[in-house]
Design a protein around this motif. Structure first.
Motif, PDB file in Angstrom:
ATOM      1  N   GLY A 646      48.164  -5.875  72.804  1.00 45.19           N
ATOM      2  CA  GLY A 646      49.254  -6.792  72.444  1.00 45.19           C
ATOM      3  C   GLY A 646      49.723  -6.526  71.028  1.00 45.19           C
ATOM      4  N   PRO A 647      50.912  -7.044  70.678  1.00 48.87           N
ATOM      5  CA  PRO A 647      51.490  -6.710  69.364  1.00 48.87           C
ATOM      6  C   PRO A 647      50.664  -7.193  68.177  1.00 48.87           C
ATOM      7  N   MET A 648      50.072  -8.394  68.275  1.00 50.34           N
ATOM      8  CA  MET A 648      49.364  -8.937  67.121  1.00 50.34           C
ATOM      9  C   MET A 648      48.038  -8.182  66.906  1.00 50.34           C
ATOM     10  N   LYS A 649      47.394  -7.828  68.020  1.00 47.56           N
ATOM     11  CA  LYS A 649      46.162  -7.042  67.919  1.00 47.56           C
ATOM     12  C   LYS A 649      46.489  -5.651  67.361  1.00 47.56           C
ATOM     13  N   TYR A 650      47.622  -5.105  67.795  1.00 51.21           N
ATOM     14  CA  TYR A 650      48.033  -3.794  67.285  1.00 51.21           C
ATOM     15  C   TYR A 650      48.227  -3.864  65.763  1.00 51.21           C
ATOM     16  N   ALA A 651      48.876  -4.946  65.312  1.00 49.44           N
ATOM     17  CA  ALA A 651      49.083  -5.114  63.861  1.00 49.44           C
ATOM     18  C   ALA A 651      47.734  -5.176  63.149  1.00 49.44           C
ATOM     19  N   ASP A 652      46.782  -5.884  63.746  1.00 42.83           N
ATOM     20  CA  ASP A 652      45.438  -5.976  63.146  1.00 42.83           C
ATOM     21  C   ASP A 652      44.796  -4.598  63.043  1.00 42.83           C
ATOM     22  N   GLU A 653      44.986  -3.791  64.084  1.00 42.22           N
ATOM     23  CA  GLU A 653      44.379  -2.449  64.096  1.00 42.22           C
ATOM     24  C   GLU A 653      45.040  -1.546  63.049  1.00 42.22           C
ATOM     25  N   VAL A 654      46.384  -1.656  62.942  1.00 43.71           N
ATOM     26  CA  VAL A 654      47.096  -0.846  61.946  1.00 43.71           C
ATOM     27  C   VAL A 654      46.653  -1.275  60.550  1.00 43.71           C
ATOM     28  N   GLY A 655      46.442  -2.590  60.405  1.00 45.27           N
ATOM     29  CA  GLY A 655      46.133  -3.169  59.091  1.00 45.27           C
ATOM     30  C   GLY A 655      47.373  -3.897  58.589  1.00 45.27           C
ATOM     31  N   LEU A 656      47.225  -5.192  58.290  1.00 50.80           N
ATOM     32  CA  LEU A 656      48.420  -5.974  57.942  1.00 50.80           C
ATOM     33  C   LEU A 656      49.037  -5.515  56.622  1.00 50.80           C
ATOM     34  N   ALA A 657      48.203  -5.010  55.719  1.00 49.78           N
ATOM     35  CA  ALA A 657      48.756  -4.530  54.443  1.00 49.78           C
ATOM     36  C   ALA A 657      49.680  -3.339  54.702  1.00 49.78           C
ATOM     37  N   LYS A 658      49.297  -2.513  55.661  1.00 50.80           N
ATOM     38  CA  LYS A 658      50.127  -1.344  55.993  1.00 50.80           C
ATOM     39  C   LYS A 658      51.432  -1.799  56.663  1.00 50.80           C
ATOM     40  N   VAL A 659      51.331  -2.828  57.482  1.00 44.76           N
ATOM     41  CA  VAL A 659      52.538  -3.362  58.133  1.00 44.76           C
ATOM     42  C   VAL A 659      53.500  -3.871  57.059  1.00 44.76           C
ATOM     43  N   VAL A 660      52.961  -4.634  56.100  1.00 41.50           N
ATOM     44  CA  VAL A 660      53.811  -5.191  55.038  1.00 41.50           C
ATOM     45  C   VAL A 660      54.425  -4.069  54.202  1.00 41.50           C
ATOM     46  N   ALA A 661      53.627  -3.053  53.872  1.00 37.86           N
ATOM     47  CA  ALA A 661      54.149  -1.949  53.050  1.00 37.86           C
ATOM     48  C   ALA A 661      55.317  -1.264  53.764  1.00 37.86           C
ATOM     49  N   ALA A 662      55.167  -1.051  55.077  1.00 39.55           N
ATOM     50  CA  ALA A 662      56.258  -0.410  55.833  1.00 39.55           C
ATOM     51  C   ALA A 662      57.487  -1.314  55.845  1.00 39.55           C
ATOM     52  N   MET A 663      57.248  -2.611  56.020  1.00 36.86           N
ATOM     53  CA  MET A 663      58.392  -3.535  56.034  1.00 36.86           C
ATOM     54  C   MET A 663      59.137  -3.506  54.703  1.00 36.86           C
ATOM     55  N   GLU A 664      58.379  -3.410  53.611  1.00 40.09           N
ATOM     56  CA  GLU A 664      59.025  -3.371  52.289  1.00 40.09           C
ATOM     57  C   GLU A 664      59.891  -2.116  52.146  1.00 40.09           C
ATOM     58  N   LYS A 665      59.412  -1.024  52.757  1.00 41.67           N
ATOM     59  CA  LYS A 665      60.185   0.226  52.728  1.00 41.67           C
ATOM     60  C   LYS A 665      61.536  -0.001  53.441  1.00 41.67           C
ATOM     61  N   TYR A 666      61.491  -0.657  54.610  1.00 41.34           N
ATOM     62  CA  TYR A 666      62.730  -0.891  55.363  1.00 41.34           C
ATOM     63  C   TYR A 666      63.587  -1.964  54.686  1.00 41.34           C
ATOM     64  N   ARG A 667      62.924  -2.874  54.008  1.00 41.78           N
ATOM     65  CA  ARG A 667      63.670  -3.916  53.290  1.00 41.78           C
ATOM     66  C   ARG A 667      64.504  -3.273  52.180  1.00 41.78           C
ATOM     67  N   ALA A 668      63.900  -2.268  51.506  1.00 41.47           N
ATOM     68  CA  ALA A 668      64.636  -1.584  50.436  1.00 41.47           C
ATOM     69  C   ALA A 668      65.858  -0.865  51.008  1.00 41.47           C
ATOM     70  N   ARG A 669      65.732  -0.386  52.271  1.00 36.97           N
ATOM     71  CA  ARG A 669      66.845   0.351  52.874  1.00 36.97           C
ATOM     72  C   ARG A 669      67.893  -0.585  53.500  1.00 36.97           C
ATOM     73  N   TYR A 670      67.421  -1.657  54.138  1.00 34.42           N
ATOM     74  CA  TYR A 670      68.340  -2.486  54.944  1.00 34.42           C
ATOM     75  C   TYR A 670      68.598  -3.886  54.389  1.00 34.42           C
ATOM     76  N   GLY A 671      67.849  -4.297  53.373  1.00 27.58           N
ATOM     77  CA  GLY A 671      68.046  -5.646  52.831  1.00 27.58           C
ATOM     78  C   GLY A 671      67.059  -6.642  53.424  1.00 27.58           C
ATOM     79  N   ASP A 672      67.229  -7.916  52.992  1.00 27.55           N
ATOM     80  CA  ASP A 672      66.229  -8.944  53.303  1.00 27.55           C
ATOM     81  C   ASP A 672      66.325  -9.511  54.714  1.00 27.55           C
ATOM     82  N   LEU A 673      67.503  -9.426  55.335  1.00 26.22           N
ATOM     83  CA  LEU A 673      67.761 -10.199  56.561  1.00 26.22           C
ATOM     84  C   LEU A 673      66.667 -10.025  57.608  1.00 26.22           C
ATOM     85  N   TYR A 674      66.329  -8.786  57.924  1.00 21.63           N
ATOM     86  CA  TYR A 674      65.351  -8.564  58.989  1.00 21.63           C
ATOM     87  C   TYR A 674      63.963  -8.190  58.471  1.00 21.63           C
TER      88      TYR A 674
END
Ligand code: 3H9
Length: 693
Positions: A646-674
């Motif tokens: 499931g998605p939440m377990k997958y996030a746990d396996e990836v590591g939530l810090a890594k998920v956040v870091a990737a999101m910040e990368k996309y935030r820099a490219r696309y802005g805050d909305l998503y």
């Protein structure tokens, strides 16, 4: 503390009893208890043979799965199994309920096995991402034959006692009292001078297998086991069983078992095992809440969805009334149902008689008055509030007091729907997933005023119709669709950015999804998404949001059903369409969307992390009770592979810090909305925690 394994004598027969509720799992105290009791038996001159039996509802149902995340503690199960097998006096396993996994392996370490007729035996480890690691991969082929053993271990399906007896896994079926029967069986062995009989000594002859047996076997299961790690390891163990001396093959089994046990896939599948049991627990609804009897159901709307819903009840013997607005629609609905039943009858998976019985339980009607006696009415009409209003006002007028009034809405506000009636406490959402007669998920949407009785009855009903009910609260799209929209949103955005749809779908498929996001969009109907977006009041303020869906619908490309959508279709085969590429390019230019080079990793991150972030918001808002409930929704309703958990377990396996870091990368490219990390996600990541605790 009561003993979990006890030793007693019945004349000259030792009776060793496991009593470890609820399912007699082989926890450390049980393994220690077995070792101690069999040692006592070995030294007890008055005991000529032993019976291994269990108290409670079942024989040993397997290793204790909760121990698999901890270091192994001795005696480890294979050691116990070999100790029993090496005893100089015969041991009989006496089976009732389900002898599963380590339970059957222990029984196969015994020299004889007897069972009651209602018992089942099996090696279901594969469904936990494991292989039978206590010599099961070596023993079942010796007893049942290589192919039957592989089939049992790869499918994980248990065998009824009768079949197990025919295949040589069981020595006898006991009528009447199991303990008395097993003791008598043991006594007969002693009288006849029959001693221990070791399964490991049964010869397994590779030469008896047809040439190319294993490669053919691999091919035959490739489709159903795609992406799963454990099935291949099981095959390797059986190859070892037929080609290596027993001790070496057991060593190999142990190595491969350890690889499985420490794999992310097994962690994910074990997580789902517990998630699927936890999901039925509702902390704020008392366990003793009275359930309303459901003897008569009605479904309003005889389309594909309504018909599929009706079938669920007929399948379990509950009569259903199917209501439509005109004869033509009613006839069409009944014909769809008939067609759905005819498929399995033709394939021999259902008897004509069973089909006739089900069809006879479905009564078509055009008149609301016929719904007056229904205990539960499920509305499955057009997905607009205006239509729901008409239906629920009618239902409020005709339905008896105490009837549950349910809506199959996939997005709309259940509280608003409840307000159309004078009995909002009886109104609930029962969101089935298409095809409703096949998919195992039922999202149960509690409104602000839904009563505990209605919630508890709906949760119980899910089990009755063999679905997994997940209780959620009201928001647009509830859990499943609300999280699915960001997934589609990113797929759509990538289309504007010049990423070919077939590439996104391929990457999602290779990650394990049953189908990629574009394929699913075409299958569900682009017009359906378009309509949902129109109903969504808080849609993102973004002109590029799912723009391609709207553009394609404007061109009459509705998806598979119109022969063209994101793809064009040759039969049911999707074919990339240059016209769509050109349209995406033109739309991107008009909207000022940059063309972007994306890696496969980025495709997965954008699809999944967008979904996961929405999941975090959903948890924060209390729409889902637990992260694991969300995982159950996606593995049962959206084709997410169980090996991802499931998605939440997958996030746990990836590591939530890594998920956040990737999101910040996309935030820099696309802005805050998503791409602003949800507060819960950001907090857990910062604290080094996981969604699933
Ligand atoms: C294995 O054996 C590995 C070996 O090959 C090698 C070792 C070296 N452990 O399902 P239910 C809990 S792998 C711990 O609702 P039912 C379950 O969580 C194992 N706990 O009952 C639930 O807890 P709660 C291979 C377990 O009557 C409660 O028991 N075996 C285990 O509907 C009741 O369970 C399997 O894969 C366990 N093994 O169904 C069999 N099993 O009440 C797994 C259950 O707190 N088990 N629990 O929610 C089952 O398939 C079903 O539980 C069974 C009973 C059919 C037995």
């Amino acid at each position: 503390m009561p003993e979990v394994v006890s030793y007693a004598l019945d004349g000259d027969i030792a009776v060793i009893t496991v009593d470890n509720p609820p399912v007699n799992a082989l926890s450390l105290p049980v393994r220690r208890g077995l070792a101690a009791c069999f040692e006592r038996f070995a030294g007890d001159a008055s005991a000529k043979a032993a019976v291994l039996i269990c108290s409670g509802r079942t024989f040993i149902a397997g290793a204790d799965i909760t121990e698999f995340d901890k270091p192994i503690e001795e005696p480890w199960l294979p050691k116990v199994v070999h100790y029993i097998e090496d005893l100089a006096k015969p041991v009989v396993a006496a089976i009732h309920g389900t002898a599963l996994g380590g339970g059957l392996e222990t029984a196969m370490g015994c020299h004889y096995r007897v069972a009651v007729a209602a018992a089942q035996v099996g090696l279901p480890e594969v469904s936990l991402g494991l292989l039978p690691g206590a010599t099961g991969t070596q023993r079942l082929p010796r007893l049942a034959g290589v192919e039957a053993a592989l089939n049992a271990m790869i499918s994980g399906r248990p065998m009824p006692a009768k079949v197990a007896h025919e295949k040589g896994v069981l020595d006898a079926i006991i009528d009447g009292d199991l303990k008395a029967g097993a003791v008598a069986f043991a006594r007969d062995l002693v009288k006849a001078g029959k001693g221990p009989r070791k399964v490991r000594e049964i010869a397994l002859d590779a030469a008896s297998l047809p040439a190319g047996f294993f490669s053919d076997y691999r091919k035959s299961i490739a489709r159903e086991t795609r992406g799963f790690f454990a099935p291949e390891q099981i095959i390797k163990c059986v190859e070892a069983a037929v080609s290596l001396p027993y001790d070496q093959a057991v060593k190999r089994e142990n190595e491969l078992f350890m690889q499985c046990m420490t794999s992310p896939q097994s962690r994910a599948q074990r997580h789902l095992f517990f998630a699927e049991r936890e999901v039925s627990k509702v902390p704020d609804v008392p366990k003793d809440t009275a359930l309303r009897p459901i003897h008569q159901v009605a479904v309003v709307g005889g389309g594909t969805m309504g018909g599929g819903i009706a079938m669920n009840f007929a399948n379990v013997g509950i009569p259903v009334i199917l209501k439509e607005i005109n004869q033509e629609a009613l006839d069409r609905g009944m014909a769809i149902i008939r067609g759905n039943y005819e498929g399995p009858v033709k394939k021999g998976r259902m008897s004509q008689e069973a089909m006739d019985k089900c069809m006879a339980l479905i009564t078509p009607t055009l008149d609301y008055k016929d719904l007056g006696n229904a205990d539960l009415v499920i509305e499955a009409v057009f997905e607009t509030m205006a239509v729901k209003e008409i239906v629920f006002k009618e239902l409020d007028a005709v339905c008896k007091q105490g009837a549950i009034l349910a809506s199959n809405t996939s997005t709309l506000n259940v509280d608003e729907i409840a307000a159309f009636t004078r009995r909002p406490e009886d109104v609930i959402g029962l969101h089935f997933f298409a095809p409703a007669n096949v998919m195992t998920l039922l999202e149960i949407v509690r409104g602000a005023k839904t009563s505990n009785e209605v919630i508890a009855t709906s949760m119980a009903l899910a089990k009755t119709i063999r679905k997994i009910g997940v209780l959620v609260r009201v928001c647009f799209g509830f859990v499943g669709n609300r999280m699915f929209f960001p997934y589609v949103r990113e797929a759509q955005r990538m289309m504007l950015e010049g990423v070919p749809p077939e590439r996104v779908d391929r990457v999602a498929f290779e990650w394990g999804m049953a189908m990629g996001p574009h394929g699913v969009s075409d299958l569900s109907g682009l017009d359906v998404f378009d309509k949902l977006n129109k109903e969504w009041k808080d849609k993102p303020n973004d002109p590029a949001y799912c723009r391609m869906i709207h553009a394609l619908v404007e061109k009459g490309r509705l998806g598979q059903k119109s022969g063209a959508g994101i793809y064009k279709y040759e039969g049911r085969t999707p074919v990339p369409d240059p016209e769509v590429t050109a349209l995406a390019k033109a739309e991107a230019e008009r909207l000022g969307v940059q063309q972007v080079e994306v890696s496969d990793e980025e495709i997965i991150e954008r699809l999944l992390f967008a979904m996961i972030n929405e999941g975090a918001l959903i948890l924060d808002e209390g729409i889902a009770m637990r992260a694991s409930d969300i995982d159950v929704v996606f593995c049962h309703g959206y084709g997410m592979p169980r090996h991802r958990g499931g998605p939440m377990k997958y996030a746990d396996e990836v590591g939530l810090a890594k998920v956040v870091a990737a999101m910040e990368k996309y935030r820099a490219r696309y802005g805050d909305l998503y791409w602003t990390p949800a507060p819960l996600l950001a907090r857990l990541a910062k604290e080094g925690k996981t969604f699933n605790g």
